[in-house]
Structures are given as C-alpha cells and as structure tokens.
Write a protein that holds these residues in place. Structure first.
Motif, short mmCIF file in Angstrom:
data_model
loop_
_atom_site.label_atom_id
_atom_site.label_comp_id
_atom_site.label_asym_id
_atom_site.label_seq_id
_atom_site.Cartn_x
_atom_site.Cartn_y
_atom_site.Cartn_z
N PHE A 1 -41.54 -1.08 1.04
CA PHE A 1 -42.63 -0.13 0.74
C PHE A 1 -43.88 -0.52 1.52
O PHE A 1 -44.33 -1.66 1.45
N VAL A 2 -44.44 0.44 2.22
CA VAL A 2 -45.72 0.21 2.90
C VAL A 2 -46.82 0.74 1.98
O VAL A 2 -46.81 1.92 1.60
N VAL A 3 -47.74 -0.15 1.61
CA VAL A 3 -48.74 0.22 0.61
C VAL A 3 -50.10 0.40 1.27
O VAL A 3 -50.63 -0.54 1.89
N THR A 4 -50.66 1.59 1.17
CA THR A 4 -51.99 1.87 1.72
C THR A 4 -52.85 2.46 0.61
O THR A 4 -52.78 3.67 0.35
N PRO A 5 -53.63 1.61 -0.07
CA PRO A 5 -54.44 2.16 -1.18
C PRO A 5 -55.41 3.24 -0.71
O PRO A 5 -55.89 3.20 0.43
N TRP B 1 -32.18 6.70 3.21
CA TRP B 1 -33.56 6.60 2.69
C TRP B 1 -34.37 5.66 3.56
O TRP B 1 -33.93 4.57 3.90
N HIS B 2 -35.59 6.06 3.90
CA HIS B 2 -36.45 5.23 4.73
C HIS B 2 -37.90 5.69 4.54
O HIS B 2 -38.16 6.64 3.81
N ASP B 3 -38.81 5.01 5.23
CA ASP B 3 -40.23 5.39 5.24
C ASP B 3 -40.83 5.43 3.83
O ASP B 3 -41.46 6.41 3.44
N ALA B 4 -40.60 4.35 3.06
CA ALA B 4 -41.14 4.28 1.70
C ALA B 4 -42.63 3.95 1.76
O ALA B 4 -43.01 2.94 2.34
N ARG B 5 -43.42 4.82 1.15
CA ARG B 5 -44.87 4.60 1.23
C ARG B 5 -45.55 4.81 -0.12
O ARG B 5 -45.20 5.73 -0.87
N VAL B 6 -46.53 3.98 -0.38
CA VAL B 6 -47.39 4.14 -1.55
C VAL B 6 -48.76 4.44 -0.96
O VAL B 6 -49.30 3.61 -0.22
N ARG B 7 -49.29 5.61 -1.26
CA ARG B 7 -50.48 6.03 -0.50
C ARG B 7 -51.32 7.01 -1.29
O ARG B 7 -50.96 7.41 -2.40
N ALA B 8 -52.43 7.41 -0.69
CA ALA B 8 -53.32 8.35 -1.38
C ALA B 8 -52.57 9.66 -1.62
O ALA B 8 -51.79 10.10 -0.78
N TRP C 1 -44.30 1.09 -8.55
CA TRP C 1 -45.35 0.97 -7.53
C TRP C 1 -46.52 1.88 -7.86
O TRP C 1 -47.69 1.50 -7.74
N LEU C 2 -46.20 3.10 -8.28
CA LEU C 2 -47.29 4.03 -8.60
C LEU C 2 -48.10 3.50 -9.79
O LEU C 2 -49.33 3.55 -9.79
N LEU C 3 -47.38 2.94 -10.75
CA LEU C 3 -48.09 2.37 -11.91
C LEU C 3 -48.92 1.16 -11.52
O LEU C 3 -49.96 0.89 -12.09
N LYS C 4 -48.39 0.42 -10.56
CA LYS C 4 -49.12 -0.77 -10.12
C LYS C 4 -50.48 -0.36 -9.55
O LYS C 4 -51.50 -0.99 -9.82
N LEU C 5 -50.51 0.73 -8.79
CA LEU C 5 -51.79 1.16 -8.21
C LEU C 5 -52.62 2.01 -9.17
O LEU C 5 -53.84 1.96 -9.13
N ASP C 6 -51.93 2.82 -9.98
CA ASP C 6 -52.66 3.77 -10.83
C ASP C 6 -52.54 3.43 -12.32
O ASP C 6 -52.76 4.29 -13.17
N GLY C 7 -52.23 2.17 -12.63
CA GLY C 7 -52.04 1.76 -14.03
C GLY C 7 -53.27 2.01 -14.89
O GLY C 7 -53.15 2.26 -16.09
#
Ligand code: PLP
Ligand code: COI
Length: 366
Positions: A7-11, A49-56, A124-130
């Motif tokens: 996962f590539v994470v870009t807050p 499956w590819h290009d996993a991203r956590v982003r705005a 992951w979403l909960l980690k950023l938006d918990g």
C-alpha cells in the motif's frame, strides 16, 4: 499482491481540522458526509490486483464508455466501525463482509479480492480516518465497493476493475427516529427471482427496488417489503434489511436464504437468539399468515435488521388490500432484548463469546 507493504500511503494535504470534524459529527445522519481519505486498488487481466493506495478522497476520472456505466458491473459492502468505551476501534465480523463480497463478485463475473486485502484496506482507512469514528451511539459506516472500468461497449465481463473503500460517519438510519416502522408490501414489483442476483450485493438490486420504495413513501410507509417473484406470497426482505417474526410460543421465524441477501446481522441475530434458548426456524412465511397471525395474536413481534438500520421493530404493514398492526405498534421485548444484546457486543459493552469483534489490527510500518 497481498502484504501491507504494497500500500502506498499519501495522507491528504487538506484534512478537516479537529473542530470541523467535531461539528460534522454532531448530527451526521446517514451517508451524507465522508471522511478525508479513501483506499483504492486496481485489477487488470494479466496483472491481477495492484496499485494499492491510501490517499485523499477525491472524484474518479471516468471514461464515458466505462463498462459499469452501461452494464452495471458493480458490487458493494457495508460494515461499521465502533468506538469502544476504552477508546479503541472495533469492526464487527469484517471477514463475513469480505467473504460475501467475493460471493457477490463471483455472481457478477468480477474478480475476487483476497480477504486479507479487503480487511487490510478497511484497516488502512481506519488508521488514517480513525478520528472520524464517533463516540457514543454513532458509528463509522465503511463502504467497500468494486466497479468495472474497462473502456469497452461489448457485453462481457470487463478486464479492468477498481476496488475502493470510503467511510461515512453515521447516526440513526431512520431520520425520524421511528420506534416501529410502517412497511408497504409491494404487490407489483419483485426484488429478486430464483437464479437472479438477489443474494449478491450488487448496485442493480437497489436500482430495481427504488420504484417500490417510492410507492411505499407515497403511502406514508418507511420501507417496502418484497414478496417472492414466483407466487407473490412469501415474505422475502426489505430493500436493505432482513426480516424476523416472533411467535407467541417463543419461536422465531426468518425467511430462508436463496433469493435474499444473506445478512450478517441476520446471521448474528439467529446465533444470539439460539444461544438464548429461542427456537429459530429459517422457513417461508406467507403474507397471508403474517396478517392472520398478527390479527389473532399468534404473532407477537416483527423486526427488521441490517448494518445500516441495526434492529428495528415493525409496527404496521400496509398493502393495496388493507393494513394490519403488530403488537399495538410498540417494539416488543424480544426485539428489544436482541437489539440490546447485539449493540452491546458491537460496542464492547458486553462480552463477545463468539469473537465477532475485531479490534483494529496493527499495520506494519505505522
Ligand atoms: N438485505 C439487503 C437487501 C441489504 O442491503 C442489507 C444490508 O446490507 C441487508 C439485508 C442486511 O445485511 P447486513 O446485516 O449484512 O448488513
Ligand atoms: C447496509 O445495511 O449496509 C446496507 O447496505 C443497506 C443500505 C440500505 C444502506
């Protein structure tokens, strides 16, 4: 892919301030406001499956010829994250959502998503938006979904898909805070037929239910209840909830699986009720029996249940030929005790003997 390292994470550079978020959480309603981030993955024939991203969270750019816009290859899930009294965040049976998602994918000829990726995406979403998980009686509704985005107008399963998870803080699903719902029986429209897509959580099922829901609203009803398509006799479910009938001898009946959505709340209620000594039968129950039993008093309670709706009593049933009331339109004791049992487990106020709650896992690298 499979591991969290992919996962590539870009807050987001423009998340709401704590104050803005707090005011959004005061009265969120249902499905109206959204958190700062989203998770996306892509699938292509050949690369999987590819290009996993956590982003705005942001709008999708879509070609007008994207397959989902024409043939409706789309599925979704709905699950909630709860804030426990100790401040931690819990998910309720997310593995069941992951499994159902894959059963829906199979039915709609879409690629399956490894269960671990489904759960990691949600975490992951909960980690950023918990911080968006409300305290008190609210929850954060998570909406994983997948759609076909191949640019092609031929009728066949697409070769490109997007999986996404968004989140929306949720208060009560029924705005008016109804204690007992009034249902409209659709004599004209069916939701699902044998061999159809009723058991899949695909967007088309909901599109097809809306006209009946409009008719229900026009008759002053909260929700529509669908009958089977073949005989127009057997009670199936609502547009977004399963249904239960509580009889005077303590037996609880709920329609069998097949054309209905196999609700995770339905399954949990069956297990809870059985563990409390109720005899639960998954059996067909006709609209004629429903009316006759409500009038005679053999039927003591009816309730509906689902992730968004939780557990809500049914007070009145209307149809073209007339209407009937259930137990003076007040939520009955069995409905109330099962509702409390379930909510207490979900919110960490009671022991969780069946290990349904999954407290937010530690994600490598954070
Ligand atoms: N039936 C339908 C048609 C639904 O959309 C839902 C909601 O997801 C349910 C039942 C209840 O399912 P669950 O308890 O898994 O939310
Ligand atoms: C849910 O309960 O999660 C659903 O998808 C039902 C929908 C009516 C919001």
């Amino acid at each position: 892919m499979g591991g969290s390292e992919a996962f590539v994470v870009t807050p987001s550079a423009s998340r709401l301030s704590a104050q803005e978020r707090a005011s959004a959480l005061v009265d969120p309603g249902f499905g109206k406001i959204f958190t700062d981030h989203m998770v996306t993955l892509r699938w292509s024939e050949g690369s999987g499956w590819h290009d996993a991203r956590v982003r705005a969270r942001e709008p999708f750019m879509m070609d007008p010829a994207s397959a989902v816009l024409h043939y409706g290859q789309e599925i979704f899930e709905g699950l909630k994250a709860y804030r426990r009294p100790d401040g931690s965040i819990t998910l309720f049976r997310p593995e069941e959502n992951a499994r159902r998602f894959n059963r829906s994918a199979m039915r709609m000829a879409m690629p399956e998503l490894p269960e671990t990726l489904f759960i990691e995406s949600v975490e992951w979403l909960l980690k950023l938006d918990g911080d968006w998980v409300p305290e008190g009686e609210g929850s954060l509704y998570l909406r994983p979904f997948m759609f076909a985005n191949e640019v092609f107008l031929g009728v066949r399963p697409a070769s490109h898909y997007v999986f996404c998870v968004i989140a929306s803080p949720a208060g009560p699903y029924f705005q008016q805070g109804a204690k007992a719902l009034t249902l409209w029986v659709s004599d004209r429209y069916s939701r699902a037929a044998s061999g159809g897509t009723g058991a899949a959580k695909c967007g088309g099922n909901y599109a097809g239910s809306l006209i009946a829901q409009m008719q229900a609203a026009a008759r002053g009803c909260d929700q529509v209840v669908f009958l089977d398509a073949a005989e127009r006799r057997w009670v199936e479910e609502l547009g977004g909830m399963n249904i239960f009938f509580v009889m005077e001898d303590g037996e609880i009946i709920t329609p069998p699986l097949g054309t209905i959505l196999p609700g995770i709340t339905r399954d949990s209620i069956i297990e809870l009720a059985r563990s409390e000594g109720y005899a639960v039968r998954e059996a067909r129950y006709s609209i004629e029996d429903w009316e006759a039993d409500a009038v005679s008093g053999r039927l003591r309670e009816s309730f509906v249940c689902g992730t968004a709706a939780t557990v809500v009593a049914v007070g009145e049933v209307r149809r073209l030929s007339g209407s009937f009331e259930i137990a003076s339109k007040a939520p009955g004791p069995v409905t109330q005790s099962l509702q409390t049992r379930l909510l207490d487990i979900q919110r960490g106020r009671a022991p969780d003997p069946l290990h349904w709650c999954r407290t937010l896992g530690k994600i490598a690298g954070l």
